[in-house]
Design an enzyme around this catalytic site. Sequence first.
Site, PDB file in Angstrom:
ATOM      1  N   ASP A  29     -14.308 -29.440  13.089  1.00  0.00           N
ATOM      2  CA  ASP A  29     -14.445 -28.664  14.321  1.00  0.00           C
ATOM      3  C   ASP A  29     -15.125 -29.523  15.382  1.00  0.00           C
ATOM      4  O   ASP A  29     -15.736 -30.545  15.059  1.00  0.00           O
ATOM      5  CB  ASP A  29     -15.318 -27.427  14.068  1.00  0.00           C
ATOM      6  CG  ASP A  29     -14.547 -26.338  13.332  1.00  0.00           C
ATOM      7  OD1 ASP A  29     -13.312 -26.396  13.319  1.00  0.00           O
ATOM      8  OD2 ASP A  29     -15.197 -25.445  12.763  1.00  0.00           O
ATOM      9  N   ASP A 337     -16.655 -22.691  10.605  1.00  0.00           N
ATOM     10  CA  ASP A 337     -17.814 -21.807  10.750  1.00  0.00           C
ATOM     11  C   ASP A 337     -17.433 -20.342  10.904  1.00  0.00           C
ATOM     12  O   ASP A 337     -18.262 -19.463  10.718  1.00  0.00           O
ATOM     13  CB  ASP A 337     -18.691 -22.240  11.939  1.00  0.00           C
ATOM     14  CG  ASP A 337     -17.894 -22.346  13.236  1.00  0.00           C
ATOM     15  OD1 ASP A 337     -16.736 -21.883  13.268  1.00  0.00           O
ATOM     16  OD2 ASP A 337     -18.438 -22.887  14.223  1.00  0.00           O
ATOM     17  N   ASP A 341     -11.746 -19.169   9.530  1.00  0.00           N
ATOM     18  CA  ASP A 341     -11.611 -20.495   8.916  1.00  0.00           C
ATOM     19  C   ASP A 341     -11.561 -20.430   7.393  1.00  0.00           C
ATOM     20  O   ASP A 341     -11.309 -21.442   6.733  1.00  0.00           O
ATOM     21  CB  ASP A 341     -12.789 -21.399   9.335  1.00  0.00           C
ATOM     22  CG  ASP A 341     -12.709 -21.818  10.790  1.00  0.00           C
ATOM     23  OD1 ASP A 341     -11.587 -22.009  11.281  1.00  0.00           O
ATOM     24  OD2 ASP A 341     -13.768 -21.947  11.424  1.00  0.00           O
TER      25      ASP A 341
END
Length: 619
Positions: A29, A337, A341
Amino acid sequence: MRKMMADKALVRRLSACETMGSATTICSDKTGTLTMNQMTVVVACVGGKKVESPDSWLELSPLLTSLLIEGIAQNTNGSIFVPEGGGEAEVSGSPTEKTILTWAVKLGMDFEAVRSESTIIHVFPFNSEKKRGGVALELPDSQVHIHRKGAAEIILSSCTKYIDENDHTVVMDYSKVNFFKKAIEDMAASSLRCVAIAYRPFERSEIPVDEEQLSQWKLPEDDLILLAIVGIKDPCRPGVKESVRLCQNAGVKVRMVTGDNIQTARAIALECGILFSDEDAVERNIIEGRVFRALSDEQREEISEKISVMGRSSPNDKLLLVQALKNRGHVVAVTGDGTNDAPALNQADIGLAMGIQGTEVAKESSDIIILDDNFASVVKVVRWGRSVYANIQKFIQFQLTVNVAALVINVAAAVSSGNVPLNAVQLLWVNLIMDTLGALALATEPPTDHLMHRPPVGRREPLITNIMWRNLLIQAFYQVSVLLVLNFRGRSILDLEHDNIEHANKVKNTLIFNAFVLCQVFNEFNARKPDQKNIFKGLTKNPLFIGIVGFTVVLQVMIIFFLGKFTSTVRLNWQQWLISIVIAAISWPLAVVGKLIHVPETPLHEFFTRSRGKRNSES
């Protein structure tokens, strides 16, 4: 696990430690991992013009300010708490929500007062696929405002008007559309996340009254009036560029998967070192999530190798990328997070959840939790994983050398003379050295920088490498040769021919046992560095290794001197001790010479498979 905890990595599944050392790619990310997650609004397009000075935001027209504050206060998952005794307001919510709420406070927003002035009719939660969310409000005069917030270019494409600096609603012509597009591109090129805020007035009669109809009502997507486009700065973490470079040197490709637009993603990737230049960005294939998900399975697998940055991606796009990379044979690590996901974290070989911003669902789906949300900690996990894998290999090399040598010595002696030089009690002591103390000494070797200068171990690479076979065979052959010579010619070599036969055999067998144990002690140093000539490098950093080796030697001396009746040994004189030590010490220079022998990179099992296949084809 305890040592990794000190490096901000909480291991939830033990097997992930070793697997992480084999990772060939990391899908990371952006927000909070590569960046600091300390967002601030630094530039805005309001009133039809670009405003870069924070002081100018206080000079916005009344209607524009009122609509902005109304939309920000109601169209949010965050909140603002002001202590009763005064003091600084506490803003909660996602990082983006907190940033926009903080900006609205600077515009003069009283959060609770604004929220009490209107009633929420219906909430349209943020959609990660469409990159926008919204809310329908009913005002005291029965007017309805629908507020929208989301990805700047997506919201802009739905806007037909904007409010200028004089509070006039102006139709957005071609030049104005280009002005806003250019502003978004400029913000993105400066590594800014772009968020647009828009609204649309509605008649109350156009809104369903029935709860069931309202739940199925679709929020209008067009004819929006643009209020503002804000550029949010989230600086890269200090040291992240160095961490990315370490990964690249170690053969681990870092790929950035972000929901930001493609220009912002490119700018951040250049800043972090994932990309090196704009030309590099073209060559290494920056792609949007919608383009990637539209490809066929075969096309996705082919293009996944080249992808370094994926912008405007959804959680499903991340999952598709993980699946494509795994199908190409990669060992994939994924950071995440959010709740969305979880599928990608589950599908990846190693799921890395963020400890600060991560949701409980993401943490439950992960193998390792990164406690400080920092990409540098991910690199430390790779380093630890490689250390675990390397330590396993060291122990296997050490263990097999002991096993091969003990087996051949005893079998050869038993077949030829009917007697074995190493009895059951002695072999149990050797097993204790090999299985317990040896494992503890070699498994506690700390990670070194050398581990990050070699490529990752592939998914199907053999655990015992050609280098290990070479070291193992050289040491085992040496030990077997010397100890068999002592077994069959020991009495004459040690000048024991004139002694009592039974006593001479006991001295000879004790010397063989002592030399064999000391050979393992010396070979333990060789096992520390299977591919390096300097076997003492970093020795002082592992006091446990030194302590275990010292403990083993002390116990061996006590066995020879005091436990003769139990182990069927006799005391050796200083010359015989010297012979034992010299025999064992020769393993050190022998290991150095052995490392000069070149070994093929092709694993042995592949060599034999090819040879057998070639013979079959010829026949």
